[in-house]
Write an enzyme that holds these catalytic residues in place. Structure first.
Site, PDB file in Angstrom:
ATOM      1  N   THR A   1       2.177  -4.402 -10.184  1.00  0.00           N
ATOM      2  CA  THR A   1       2.105  -2.973  -9.838  1.00  0.00           C
ATOM      3  C   THR A   1       0.652  -2.502  -9.739  1.00  0.00           C
ATOM      4  O   THR A   1       0.395  -1.307  -9.628  1.00  0.00           O
ATOM      5  CB  THR A   1       2.846  -2.120 -10.890  1.00  0.00           C
ATOM      6  OG1 THR A   1       2.322  -2.457 -12.175  1.00  0.00           O
ATOM      7  CG2 THR A   1       4.336  -2.352 -10.843  1.00  0.00           C
TER       8      THR A   1
ATOM      9  N   GLY B   1      -2.544  -1.350  -8.199  1.00  0.00           N
ATOM     10  CA  GLY B   1      -2.887  -0.783  -6.889  1.00  0.00           C
ATOM     11  C   GLY B   1      -1.748  -0.089  -6.174  1.00  0.00           C
ATOM     12  O   GLY B   1      -1.873   0.244  -4.987  1.00  0.00           O
ATOM     13  N   THR B   2      -0.636   0.185  -6.860  1.00  0.00           N
ATOM     14  CA  THR B   2       0.485   0.855  -6.176  1.00  0.00           C
ATOM     15  C   THR B   2       0.096   2.259  -5.719  1.00  0.00           C
ATOM     16  O   THR B   2       0.451   2.692  -4.627  1.00  0.00           O
ATOM     17  CB  THR B   2       1.738   0.939  -7.082  1.00  0.00           C
ATOM     18  OG1 THR B   2       1.319   1.377  -8.375  1.00  0.00           O
ATOM     19  CG2 THR B   2       2.438  -0.388  -7.188  1.00  0.00           C
ATOM     20  N   GLY B   3      -0.666   2.959  -6.578  1.00  0.00           N
ATOM     21  CA  GLY B   3      -1.075   4.338  -6.227  1.00  0.00           C
ATOM     22  C   GLY B   3      -2.000   4.339  -5.019  1.00  0.00           C
ATOM     23  O   GLY B   3      -1.851   5.163  -4.101  1.00  0.00           O
ATOM     24  N   CYS B   4      -2.980   3.405  -5.010  1.00  0.00           N
ATOM     25  CA  CYS B   4      -3.907   3.304  -3.866  1.00  0.00           C
ATOM     26  C   CYS B   4      -3.121   3.025  -2.582  1.00  0.00           C
ATOM     27  O   CYS B   4      -3.317   3.666  -1.543  1.00  0.00           O
ATOM     28  CB  CYS B   4      -4.891   2.144  -4.061  1.00  0.00           C
ATOM     29  SG  CYS B   4      -5.868   2.233  -5.564  1.00  0.00           S
TER      30      CYS B   4
ATOM     31  N   LYS C   1       3.882  11.306  -8.941  1.00  0.00           N
ATOM     32  CA  LYS C   1       4.447   9.950  -8.993  1.00  0.00           C
ATOM     33  C   LYS C   1       4.986   9.677 -10.397  1.00  0.00           C
ATOM     34  O   LYS C   1       4.330   9.950 -11.395  1.00  0.00           O
ATOM     35  CB  LYS C   1       3.359   8.928  -8.660  1.00  0.00           C
ATOM     36  CG  LYS C   1       2.780   9.118  -7.257  1.00  0.00           C
ATOM     37  CD  LYS C   1       1.607   8.193  -6.988  1.00  0.00           C
ATOM     38  CE  LYS C   1       0.415   8.472  -7.875  1.00  0.00           C
ATOM     39  NZ  LYS C   1      -0.792   7.731  -7.489  1.00  0.00           N
TER      40      LYS C   1
HETATM   41  N1  ADP Z   1       8.094  -1.054 -11.168  1.00  0.00           N
HETATM   42  C1  ADP Z   1       8.153  -0.262 -10.092  1.00  0.00           C
HETATM   43  N2  ADP Z   1       9.187  -0.371  -9.242  1.00  0.00           N
HETATM   44  C2  ADP Z   1       9.256   0.387  -8.138  1.00  0.00           C
HETATM   45  N3  ADP Z   1       8.338   1.297  -7.815  1.00  0.00           N
HETATM   46  C3  ADP Z   1       7.273   1.470  -8.617  1.00  0.00           C
HETATM   47  C4  ADP Z   1       7.110   0.698  -9.798  1.00  0.00           C
HETATM   48  N4  ADP Z   1       5.974   1.077 -10.410  1.00  0.00           N
HETATM   49  C5  ADP Z   1       5.433   2.051  -9.644  1.00  0.00           C
HETATM   50  N5  ADP Z   1       6.223   2.296  -8.578  1.00  0.00           N
HETATM   51  C6  ADP Z   1       5.971   3.283  -7.525  1.00  0.00           C
HETATM   52  O1  ADP Z   1       4.609   3.149  -7.150  1.00  0.00           O
HETATM   53  C7  ADP Z   1       4.021   4.397  -6.901  1.00  0.00           C
HETATM   54  C8  ADP Z   1       2.791   4.603  -7.772  1.00  0.00           C
HETATM   55  O2  ADP Z   1       3.217   4.654  -9.089  1.00  0.00           O
HETATM   56  P1  ADP Z   1       2.488   5.231 -10.368  1.00  0.00           P
HETATM   57  O3  ADP Z   1       2.444   4.105 -11.335  1.00  0.00           O
HETATM   58  O4  ADP Z   1       3.210   6.427 -10.808  1.00  0.00           O
HETATM   59  O5  ADP Z   1       1.032   5.622  -9.907  1.00  0.00           O
HETATM   60  P2  ADP Z   1      -0.385   4.879 -10.061  1.00  0.00           P
HETATM   61  O6  ADP Z   1      -0.246   3.515  -9.454  1.00  0.00           O
HETATM   62  O7  ADP Z   1      -1.320   5.761  -9.341  1.00  0.00           O
HETATM   63  O8  ADP Z   1      -0.672   4.805 -11.528  1.00  0.00           O
HETATM   64  C9  ADP Z   1       5.109   5.421  -7.150  1.00  0.00           C
HETATM   65  O9  ADP Z   1       5.732   5.754  -5.930  1.00  0.00           O
HETATM   66  C10 ADP Z   1       6.085   4.711  -8.046  1.00  0.00           C
HETATM   67  O10 ADP Z   1       7.384   5.221  -7.877  1.00  0.00           O
HETATM   68  C1  LIG Z   2     -11.446   0.828  -7.135  1.00  0.00           C
HETATM   69  C2  LIG Z   2     -10.157   1.192  -7.774  1.00  0.00           C
HETATM   70  N1  LIG Z   2      -9.538   2.313  -7.396  1.00  0.00           N
HETATM   71  C3  LIG Z   2      -8.374   2.678  -7.965  1.00  0.00           C
HETATM   72  C4  LIG Z   2      -7.816   1.898  -8.958  1.00  0.00           C
HETATM   73  C5  LIG Z   2      -6.530   2.304  -9.589  1.00  0.00           C
HETATM   74  O1  LIG Z   2      -5.520   1.862  -8.801  1.00  0.00           O
HETATM   75  P1  LIG Z   2      -4.022   2.444  -8.832  1.00  0.00           P
HETATM   76  O2  LIG Z   2      -3.465   2.331  -7.497  1.00  0.00           O
HETATM   77  O3  LIG Z   2      -3.990   3.782  -9.466  1.00  0.00           O
HETATM   78  O4  LIG Z   2      -3.262   1.422  -9.700  1.00  0.00           O
HETATM   79  P2  LIG Z   2      -3.551   0.783 -11.064  1.00  0.00           P
HETATM   80  O5  LIG Z   2      -4.515  -0.326 -10.809  1.00  0.00           O
HETATM   81  O6  LIG Z   2      -4.087   1.854 -11.963  1.00  0.00           O
HETATM   82  O7  LIG Z   2      -2.200   0.331 -11.441  1.00  0.00           O
HETATM   83  C6  LIG Z   2      -8.483   0.722  -9.321  1.00  0.00           C
HETATM   84  N2  LIG Z   2      -7.996  -0.090 -10.277  1.00  0.00           N
HETATM   85  N3  LIG Z   2      -9.658   0.400  -8.732  1.00  0.00           N
END
Ligand code: ADP
Ligand SMILES: Cc1ncc(COP(=O)(O)OP(=O)(O)O)c(N)n1
Length: 493
Positions: A210, A212-215, A177
């Site tokens: 943003t 929790g986008t990864g979750c 990602k």
């Molecule tokens: N500002 C944004 N606009 C559009 N998509 C986003 C944005 N931030 C994150 N994403 C998308 O959300 C997903 C998770 O992003 P990322 O930040 O790389 O991972 P995580 O949330 O696990 O840290 C990816 O598909 C990324 O492309």
């Molecule tokens: C309980 C819990 N699990 C995972 C995360 C991290 O979430 P993620 O989707 O990677 O996004 P960010 O919060 O790091 O932007 C969390 N905070 N809590």
């Protein structure tokens, strides 16, 4: 064989503000069409500003949760998120070996955006050993680097190189990602164990929402894959859904820090809050919507005098001639409904109606046309308008609209016929007509037509249902005009 609604289990930590962890996973699973379940690995006191503390319950209790689910429910997909430490990883690994779920997506959660550790530093090697048990691993840029024991990549190509290396080392599919890289364009890359890469590009959305986008993304992919999509389609569908949900996140007004995405925004916008009416409710609503038209029909001199037998015979003959012209076309319209019908039962019903319209009705009318009361050979303007309306519905190829348009001819005739019928005593001049529309066979056909049309309307989306209701009401108005026309026509001679 996966269920129509995939049963998806999230194994993750919590977020009491609902933006990340199991709370986000459950929303994501539901928003993507799945049935969500959750086994909690750790309780996290966090909000949109960051993580305050973590409580990790005994792993024996996690094992109990996992087995309670798998002993009872066929699981179509599993999403694994925060694992906290080595003991939790080992517990999940043992359960995976025993339960063998068909789809496993692992989001290797390590550090929250606010910088708080969600995985013990000493658990990284244990997490690496878990990778081959997954079908897909979804690291962000820093997580990818830690899993490889490298420096974080600083551009998209370097991310793909690292993802290829991770995929090759552990024989696992990797979705790298790109959210943590700079720049207006985002790139996520799906890398197969053999190194093949599929890119997913999208514009970066300017937002603070943003968290929790990864979750949410990993749960969405698990759900789509659990429903039978290919990995590539599941990723594409999940990313489209995520973009839409990120775009609407700021409208939620949750917390003062990095807020959550709006998991159901797209569904809400597309009518997801509307409850589906039952066929009976639609029948009631549509019938009530014609109350004015029905009152007007009952108030017509034509209907009153048809009932008491005082109707001018010339007007009745004119009416029957128009009805004969109408029925010839109506039969063709019903035949088209039969052609478009989605089931053999409906196909048979409409074609039987088409036959009845030409055979039974024409026989009755020919008897009256023999009266020779200056019968017009041409369709009147009211007949033409009604047939144009039905013809347009038939030509549209839209089955729902068409059957809604033909329904008033059954329903209003049955209503008027059955209420006038008790007046049809021995010697009544229009008794045959009264008998026809009060006959049990016509009542049965009317009930079936109402059932078919209202069931179709109940299953239709709100906009489609509105089109059907409009077609129905327009036909009811044409019925009123049709019954008003004979006395006007005779008076105008
Ligand atoms: N500002 C944004 N606009 C559009 N998509 C986003 C944005 N931030 C994150 N994403 C998308 O959300 C997903 C998770 O992003 P990322 O930040 O790389 O991972 P995580 O949330 O696990 O840290 C990816 O598909 C990324 O492309
Ligand atoms: C309980 C819990 N699990 C995972 C995360 C991290 O979430 P993620 O989707 O990677 O996004 P960010 O919060 O790091 O932007 C969390 N905070 N809590």
């Amino acid at each position: 064989m996966s269920a129509v609604v995939p049963r998806v289990l999230s194994i993750a930590g919590t977020d009491p503000t609902g933006g990340a962890g199991v709370q986000a996973d459950l929303k994501s699973i539901a928003a993507n069409g799945g049935y969500g379940m959750a086994a909690v690995t750790a309780l996290v006191a966090q909000n949109t500003h960051g993580v305050r503390s973590v409580y990790r319950p005994p792993t024996s209790f996690l094992a109990e949760q996992l087995h309670a689910v798998s002993d009872d429910v066929s699981i179509d997909a599993v999403k694994i998120g925060m694992l906290a430490d080595v003991e939790v990883i080992e517990t999940v690994r043992e359960w995976l070996a025993a339960a063998r779920p068909p789809v496993v997506v692992l989001d290797p959660v390590m550090v929250s955006t606010s910088g708080h550790r969600l995985l013990d530093p000493g658990a990284e090697e244990a997490l690496r050993l878990l990778l081959p048990d997954a079908d897909l691993v979804t690291p962000n840029v820093p997580e990818l680097a830690i899993l490889l024991d490298r420096e974080p990549a600083s551009d998209g190509d370097a991310v793909v190189d690292q993802a290829q290396e991770l995929a090759r080392r552990h024989g696992v599919r990797v979705l790298a990602k790109g959210g943590h890289l700079e720049g207006p364009d985002l790139r996520d890359a799906l890398v197969e164990p053999d190194g093949r890469v599929s890119d997913y590009r999208s514009p970066r959305i300017e937002t603070r929402n943003t968290h929790g986008t990864g979750c949410s993304l990993s749960s969405a992919i698990a759900t789509r894959r659990g429903a039978g999509a290919t990995w590539s389609d599941a990723t594409d569908l999940a990313l489209r859904w995520l973009s839409e949900s990120i775009r609407h996140g700021s409208a939620l007004d949750v917390g003062g820090g990095h807020g959550p995405v709006s998991h159901f925004a797209g569904l809400w916008a597309r009518g997801g809050l509307d409850t589906m009416p039952s066929p009976d409710e639609i029948a009631d609503e549509w019938w009530r919507s014609t109350a004015g038209v029905r009152d007007a029909i009952d108030g017509l001199d034509f209907i009153r005098s048809l009932g008491d037998g005082t109707l001018d015979r010339r007007a009745f003959a004119w009416y029957l001639a128009q009805d004969a012209l109408y029925l010839r076309e109506y039969s063709r319209v019903l035949a088209q409904a039969s052609r478009l019908a989605p089931t053999p039962r409906e196909q048979t019903f409409w074609i039987t109606g088409a036959h009845a319209a030409v055979a039974t009705e024409m026989a009755l009318h020919e008897q009256w046309l023999g009266l020779g009361e200056g019968v017009p050979a041409q369709a009147s303007p009211t007949t033409t308008a009604y047939l144009d309306h039905l013809g347009a519905a038939a030509d549209s190829g839209d089955y729902e609209r068409l059957v809604a348009a033909v329904l008033p001819c059954y329903w209003l005739y049955h209503d008027v016929g059955s209420r006038l019928h008790p007046l049809g005593v021995e010697g009544h001049p229009y008794r045959d007509w009264l008998d026809t529309y009060a006959a049990p066979e016509f009542a049965e056909a009317t009930r079936t037509a109402i059932g078919i049309v209202t069931a179709a309307a109940a299953g239709a989306a709100p906009l489609r249902r509105a089109v059907m209701a409009e077609a129905f009401r327009a036909s009811a108005a044409h019925e009123l005009a049709f019954w008003r026309a004979p006395l006007d026509a005779v008076a105008a001679r």
